[in-house]
Structures are given as C-alpha cells and as structure tokens.
Design an enzyme around this catalytic site. Structure first.
Site, PDB file in Angstrom:
ATOM      1  N   ASP A   1       4.070  -2.755 -11.206  1.00 25.64           N
ATOM      2  CA  ASP A   1       3.440  -1.475 -11.527  1.00 25.64           C
ATOM      3  C   ASP A   1       3.286  -1.353 -13.034  1.00 25.64           C
ATOM      4  OD1 ASP A   1       2.941  -0.344  -9.155  1.00 25.64           O
ATOM      5  OD2 ASP A   1       4.482   1.188  -9.224  1.00 25.64           O
TER       6      ASP A   1
ATOM      7  N   ASP B   1       7.324   2.329  -6.894  1.00 27.52           N
ATOM      8  CA  ASP B   1       8.136   3.542  -6.828  1.00 27.52           C
ATOM      9  C   ASP B   1       7.626   4.539  -5.797  1.00 27.52           C
ATOM     10  OD1 ASP B   1       5.816   4.230  -8.081  1.00 27.52           O
ATOM     11  OD2 ASP B   1       6.734   4.942  -9.932  1.00 27.52           O
TER      12      ASP B   1
ATOM     13  N   ASP C   1       3.661   2.009  -2.348  1.00 27.87           N
ATOM     14  CA  ASP C   1       4.148   0.666  -2.679  1.00 27.87           C
ATOM     15  C   ASP C   1       5.038   0.075  -1.584  1.00 27.87           C
ATOM     16  OD1 ASP C   1       2.961   0.890  -5.226  1.00 27.87           O
ATOM     17  OD2 ASP C   1       4.709   1.959  -5.981  1.00 27.87           O
TER      18      ASP C   1
END
Length: 865
Positions: free
Chosen positions: A330, A607, A611
């Site tokens: 990310d 997070d 995801d």
C-alpha cells in the site's frame, strides 16, 4: 425529508425473508482437535508416528526400553501440540475482540414514520438510514437527499474523502467505482454533512460482505512446508535404505565370519537385534526437533519482533516473510506517513517558505487568520479534532508552529463552510468598523480573481506576472502536491477582486525511513510494487521519490490499463511492474494470483477490508496496526506502526528464521549421517554393535531438543538482507550444505571407527577392553557433533563469529558437553559404558575438536573457487 416514512414492521420481516439479513456470515475457526489432527499430516510427524508404532511393538516384545517410545511421543507433542494450541489461543482472542466490536454497532433508520436506533445486523433492504458525521454506514445504498463526505479508507485505503449526493435526472453510475457520487458502501465512515440513504443490498451481498467472505478461503502451502515435505521424503528414504542396509550388514557379517546362528531361536534373536538397530537408525535419521524448532524460533523471534512493532499472528507467516520475492505494498500510511502535511508556502512572486517563522509578522498574521479561523477543524488539548483531512493538515501546521491563539476569533461575523460549487470556504472578520473576508480553496477558482498579492513582508503589490506562479504550481502538482490558495479582500462579501495571501502545498509525505527500507528490500532481491487508489500522476510522483521508479524499464499501470491486458500479457510485464494506480480490490487479488502462478513468493500489505482477500491469498499478508479488524484477521503479521521499515525488519527476522532452520539441519543431518554410517560400516568391519540403541536415543534426544533451542536463538544479522530470495521450489538442502554435512559426517565416522579398528589410534588409549574403547567412541562422537555445531552456525571462516550474541547456544553446547560426561562416567550398564581416564578424555577431546579446522579448510577452499 418530511415525506420519508420508512418501512413498516411487516415490510421489514418480508424484506428480511426475501433479501436476507444484514449479518455477515462467519465461518467458524477450526477447533483445536482438528488443528492437532491436521498437524499429524505433516511429513515429519508422519515419519515419527511410524517410528513410534515400531518402537511400541519392540517394547512389548521386550526389545526396547519404555523411554524409547515415550521420547518419540514427547517429540510429537512438542512439535505438533505447542503450535496448534498457540494458534488456537490467538484466534480465540481475535474472535472475542471482534464480537465485542460488533455488539456496539448501531445505526439510525426510519421505521413507521419515526426515527429508530437499531443494531446494524437488523437493517434490511428497503430501509431508509439517516446518516450524520461520525456514523459508520451499515449497508450499501443510494443517497436520497442531503449530502455527505465519506471516508472510504476501509475500502480503498485512501485518505481523500468522497462526496455522496442524490442522483440528478436518474443519472447512471457504476457501483464498482468507489468514487461514484451517488452510492455509499458499508464499512465507510461519514465525515461531514447529513443524508438519507436507501438500502439496496445487505449482509454478504454488500461489497464489504463479499470481501470479508473472500478472506476466509484456504491459502496455499508456505515455501517452508513445500521444502520440508520434500526433505521429509528424502530423509525417510535415506533412513529406510540405511536401516535395511544395516540389517543386511549385521546378518551378512555373521554369515561371512562363520558366526552362523545354530538354531531358529538364535536366528530370531539376531534378526530382532538387527531390526531393533535398524528402527533406531530410522528414528535417528529423522530430525524430530525440526517441527518443534519452527515453534521455538517463532516464539523467540516473536518476542524480539514485538519491540520492533511487528506482531506475528500465524507461525508460518514469519518464515514465509524470509522467502519473499515480490511485495505488493500500500502507499498510504506505509510508504507515506498516512496523513496530509503542509510542506511549503509560496507568495505571488514565488518566494517559497517551509515554516511560518520564515515570513514577516504582517504576512504571518494573514496566513494564520486565513487558514486558522477559516477552518472547520479545531485545536483542543494540543490535538487537532474535527474537520476534513485538509483542514486538519492546516491546523496541525499551525499547532507545530505554536500559532494556536487567534486574536480575531471573537470578531467573526460569518463563516461559510466549503462550497463544492464555489470550491472554497470563507470567513468574514469585523473589527474597528472594518470587515475583511478570507477565502481558501481551489487555486483555479481563486487565482483568476486575484489582481494583487502580499509579498513576504505583507506589502500589497500588483499581480502582473502569472507565468512563474503557474509554472511553480504545475511543478508542485507533478510532485503529487495538493494545492490550496488563500486570499483576502476588504468587505463582508466573498465576491469581487482578491489579494493573494499565499499558495500552500499539502501532501501525504513519503516516510524518510521508508525510502531506506525500500532500498534495502530491493537490494535483497525483492521486487516492490506500490498499489494505490491514487491517480496515476500522484502515484508516479510518490514512487519516484520513494525510489520505486528508477529504471527506464520500470512500469506504472492504472487499473483500467491492467484490465485491458490478458493474464499472459500481465505475467510478461510483472517483472518490470512498480506501480499500480486507481487500484480496485480485485486488482490486488489478481496480482497475487499471477505472481504465484510464476512461482513467486508473494507478500501483500493492507489495512482496509478491500485488502483482506489479497492479504489472505498472498503467501504472507502484512496487515497494518491502524487497519480494520477484517484485514488483521486475514493477515499473517501485523505491522503495528504501519511503517515499511517494520516490514523490512519482518523480512529480516523471517530470513534469520530460515537461516536458523538450515543451520539446524546441517548440525542435525551431520549427526544422523554419521550415526547411520558408523552403525552400517561397523558390522562390516566385524563389530555388530558400535553404538547401542540406548546410546543412539540419548544422542538423538540431546541433539534434537537442545539444538533446536541453540539454533532458535541465532541473532538477526543485517548481512542476510544481501542474499537473494530463495525460490519456492528450491531444495532446503543446498549443494554447499550437503558438502558440509558429508565432510563432517565422514570425519566423525572415520575418527569413531578408528578408535576401534585402527591400531595407531586404538593404542593411544593403552591396553583396554572393547567396552572401554566403545565408551571412548561414544564420548568422541558426542563431543565431535557438539563442536560441529560451531561450524554449522555460520558460513564465515571464523566459526565463533557473533557467538556472544547467542548466549543460549553457548549454554546448550556447554550442557551437551556436561551431559556426555555424565553419560560416560555414570551410565554404566544402562548405556554400556565404562569410566574414562583424564588421558583418554584429552585424546577424545583433541580428535573431536579437529572437526572445526577441517571445516575451516573446507570453507577456505570453497571461497577460493
């Protein structure tokens, strides 16, 4: 709003029957008994179970002592039970926390014409939900009236808030596009505004629900499990072949030397003795300590790692982290800080300032008023609360500059919050009979109305040359800056000509430590790909600054560009891929699948709920500490501080764990090969029993269990990050390891057998009987394999390098030395030994110690070639 009545109780029940409940399906975790039963399918455990069955039969036949099968049972319990119980406890804790969180979730709905607060799981399709700032949206639906700002970070991981409003003229939209203006999603949070939402889908059918379900799918074997399965097969074959060979050798030796059994009773005794020795060899050939080693390693490393903000949930996740070859990361909060920050201010003549203290007092007052009072966020107890992400960034900037007292706050005449049509907010301040209006917002709306600007001293000047300012703003935009203009005018209206106060650059900055960590991870041969919901220009700018886009061959793709390419085309591009922008949840799962099909060992960070499927499917999932519970549940490891530098530490600890397993294998397999060769060659040279069954089990128990503790405490050395990733299908035993094992085992076998069969060595002990020589052989064997532990623990020439950082190793090796002294001195008839003289001990010690210089010579030869 008054014409909205909501559903009746009867309609609620009908909707629930037709469209289902809003409760999310929870697949219950496997019970402890099932985890333990599955543990018995591990290759190493299966071999031990076979050995246990044979030893039990031998015990009832009177050919084995009780502690032989008991020792194997203890090894099975340690290796299987400990890890299963530990993982079960962690899952129970997580489930309890999740239930407590779910019980608190409430939402406001219209029912029977009135407002009711109900539990989120009681919401049904057709309900009208009333949404306010701070509410978590309970289901997916369309906005009926009002307007809200929504934080969708749980679904797309991005800090930028999305506007949700009613459709105009039945305009069509794509529910899969999270940035559409008309559809709101479960799990996202309202940041501002008010609205009524019509619930279209509930429960598992919501985007949140679909992602949560996908998380609960099974994941594939870890690289270590693949390697250990292969090794177990090889070891079992070696053990079975060795056992059969020894049994045949014992019988052949008796036949060839004329010691033929005289009757069938004697034959039975000889065969049972041969089988007993053979079974013991099989047990010795299997490193029982290996399964328990991973548990010991995980517990040792987990204690160390928590200090580095890394929490291990699943035991296999840590060792897999050490084998990573590609990492999908990310951007927000991992590579960047995860919060917007003011990075720079510029005046109309493009004078740039990083801090408020660098500008004159007059201009400073206008900046503080223009962004401090014209702000929806506030400062309370030295903390910024409320407002949107941009307003919080501006207020944090003032807080850091200790500019928290606003002299004109009491003189505010009116405040107009951000208007999406005008693209700015404004505040009018009146004092001393004069009114001044400050506006802040989009530069393209404000600058076109500015005919003057304030210089760094606050002097008003004409804004004639706009070219330099436009060039500056374009350059800032390319650096992924979000630009904000602040202006003022005399009077109580925000209409008319303006004077530019400054242009402010705001950005989610790249973490300084993340740059170094990315460089180290790349140097370790791991490909890092940034996956973000940002637009391509922003993603590329961040990637360049973070050191991800450096070579001409490096590729940045958008989600749409990815969708146009077939799987085969994407596989061809994957080695050069560095950035994926505007990413959808499905993109992450697809990237994981394609990389795994290329036999990569895949890591994924995340997070949000979006995801979670990719975190689950990846070989190792790194969930962020600030992320959702669904993401943490899906991940193997939680990075408590959301920092890429902590991911690098997890990789280092994983590599340390894998190195420790290899060190243990060198040590253990040298013992096993030496034991098998000694017991195989001995009968061919005329001595049926070289090492007794009891002696072999003593060696096995001491070396397996204690060595697992010794090698489990090896320090994490930064030099491991210079190694290339280990391919998923590569054997856990390398050629170099095999050479070390064979040379060490051959030397130990040679010196042990020479004590019995080579006169020059045998005579060093004086005129003694065979039992005394076998006692010396047993002592030499134990000491030699202990010294070989120093060889196994490092690839460096110096076998004692970093030894001070592993005190457990020194304690364990000292304990093994003491044990073998006690075995030989006090073992007597039980261990078939006699006490040795000091002179004999010294000879055994010198012969055993020579295994170290022999391995140093091997390392020097390998290094030279």
């Amino acid at each position: 709003m008054s014409d909205l009545k909501g559903l009746t109780e009867k309609e609620v029940e009908e909707s629930r029957k037709t469209n289902g409940s809003n409760a999310l399906t929870q697949i219950p975790p496997e019970p402890l008994w099932k985890k333990i039963m599955e543990g018995f399918r591990e290759p190493m455990i299966m071999i031990l179970l076979v050995a246990l069955a044979v030893e039990t039969v031998m015990f009832f036949m009177g050919e084995a002592d009780w502690y032989e099968p008991v020792g194997i049972v203890i090894a099975i319990i340690l290796s299987n039970g400990v890890s299963s119980i530990s993982e079960n406890k962690q899952q129970k804790k997580a489930a309890a926390l999740k239930e407590a969180e779910l019980a608190k979730e409430k939402t406001k709905v219209l029912r029977d014409g009135g407002m009711k607060e109900i539990h989120v799981s009681d919401v049904v399709t057709g309900d009208i939900v009333y949404l306010q700032a701070g509410d978590k949206i309970p289901a997916d639906g369309i906005i009926l009236d009002g307007s809200i700002k929504v934080d969708q970070a749980a679904l797309n991981g991005e800090t930028e808030e999305a506007t949700k409003e009613p459709r105009k003229n039945g305009e069509s939209f794509d529910t899969k596009d999270l940035l559409n203006k008309y559809y709101a999603y479960r799990g996202t949070v309202v940041c501002g505004g008010e609205a009524h939402m019509y619930v279209q889908v509930v429960g598992d059918q919501t985007l949140f629900g679909q992602l949560a379900l996908e998380v609960q799918e099974e994941s594939r074997q870890t690289p270590l499990q693949v390697k250990l399965a292969k090794l177990a097969k090889q070891i079992s074959q070696f053990g079975y072949v060795g056992a059969c060979g020894i049994m045949i050798a014992i019988i052949l030796q008796n036949v060839l030397t004329g010691h033929m059994p005289e009757n069938w009773h004697a034959w039975m005794f000889l065969i049972v003795a041969a089988v007993s020795t053979s079974v013991t060899i099989i047990v010795c050939a299997v490193p029982e300590g290996l399964p328990s080693l991973t548990s010991i390693l995980s517990s040792f490393q987990s204690i160390r790692m928590i200090k580095d903000n890394v929490l291990v949930h699943k035991i296999n996740g840590l060792e897999t982290a050490g084998s990573l070859s590609i990492l999908f990361s990310d951007k927000t909060g991992t590579i960047t800080e995860g919060k917007l920050t003011v990075t720079e201010m510029a005046t109309g003549d493009v004078k740039q300032f990083k801090k408020l203290s660098e500008v004159g007092d007059v201009l400073k007052k206008d900046i503080v008023t223009g962004i401090g009072i014209n702000n929806s966020a506030t400062i309370s107890d030295n903390a910024v609360i409320g407002g949107n992400s941009t307003d919080r960034a501006l207020m944090s900037f003032l807080l850091d500059a200790k500019q928290t007292e606003f002299a004109d706050k009491e003189n505010v005449i009116k405040f107009n919050s951000f208007d999406s049509a005008k693209k700015y907010s404004s505040v009018t301040i009146g004092g001393n009979g004069q009114a001044v209006t400050y506006i802040k917002g989009a530069p393209e709306k404000i600058l076109e109305r500015c005919d003057k600007y304030l210089d760094e001293n606050g002097t008003e000047k004409e804004l004639k040359e706009r070219g330099y300012l436009d060039t500056y703003m374009n350059e800032q935009a390319e650096r992924s800056m979000r630009l904000l203009a602040v202006a003022k005018r005399n009077g109580d209206s925000d209409e008319g000509a303006l004077t530019l106060v400054c242009v402010i650059s705001i950005r989610d900055n790249v973490r300084m430590e993340a740059k170094d960590a990315i460089r180290e991870v790349q140097r370790a041969g791991i490909q890092v790909v940034m996956v973000t919901g940002d637009r391509k220009e922003t993603a590329v700018a961040i990637a360049k600054e973070a050191g991800l886009l450096v070579d001409p061959d490096d590729i940045a793709l958008t989600s749409a560009e990815m969708a146009e390419k077939s799987d085969e085309e994407m596989k061809a591009l994957l080695p050069h891929l560095r950035v994926v922008s505007r990413a959808l949840p499905t993109d992450k799962s697809r990237l994981v699948r394609l990389a795994q099909e290329l036999d990569e060992v895949v890591g994924m960070t995340g997070d949000g709920v979006n995801d979670s499927p990719a975190l689950k499917k990846a070989d190792v999932g790194f969930a962020m500490g600030s992320g959702t519970e669904v993401a943490k549940e899906a991940g193997d490891i939680t990075i408590l501080d959301d920092n890429f530098a902590s991911i690098k530490k997890a990789i280092l600890y994983g590599r340390t764990m894998f190195k420790s397993i290899r060190k243990f294998l060198i040590f253990q397999l040298t013992v096993n090969v030496a034991a098998v060769l000694t017991c195989f060659i001995g009968p061919l040279l005329g001595e049926n029993t070289i090492l007794t069954v009891t002696q072999l089990l003593m060696i096995n128990l001491a070396m397996d269990t204690l060595a697992a503790i010794a090698f489990g405490s090896e320090p994490a050395l930064e030099e491991y990050m210079k190694d290339r990733p280990i391919p998923r299908k590569e054997s856990i035993i390398t050629k170099n390891m095999m050479t070390e094992i064979l040379i060490g085992a051959l030397y130990i076998t040679g010196i042990c057998l020479s004590i019995l069969f080579v006169p020059a060595v045998r005579n060093l002990f004086g005129d003694v009987d065979v039992t005394y020589l076998k006692s010396a052989l047993f002592a030499t064997f134990m000491m030699a394999i202990t010294f070989n532990g120093f060889n196994a623990r490092t690839e460096h020439i110096n076998p004692f390098e970093h030894i001070g950082r592993n005190k457990n190793f020194l304690l364990v090796m000292g304990a093994i030395f003491l044990m073998q002294f006690v075995f030989v001195t006090f073992g007597g008839e039980v261990l078939s030994v006699e006490r040795l003289s000091v002179h004999s001990w010294m000879i055994c010690l010198i012969l055993a110690f020579m295994v170290i210089p022999i391995d140093v010579a091997r390392k020097l030869i390998i290094r030279k070639h």
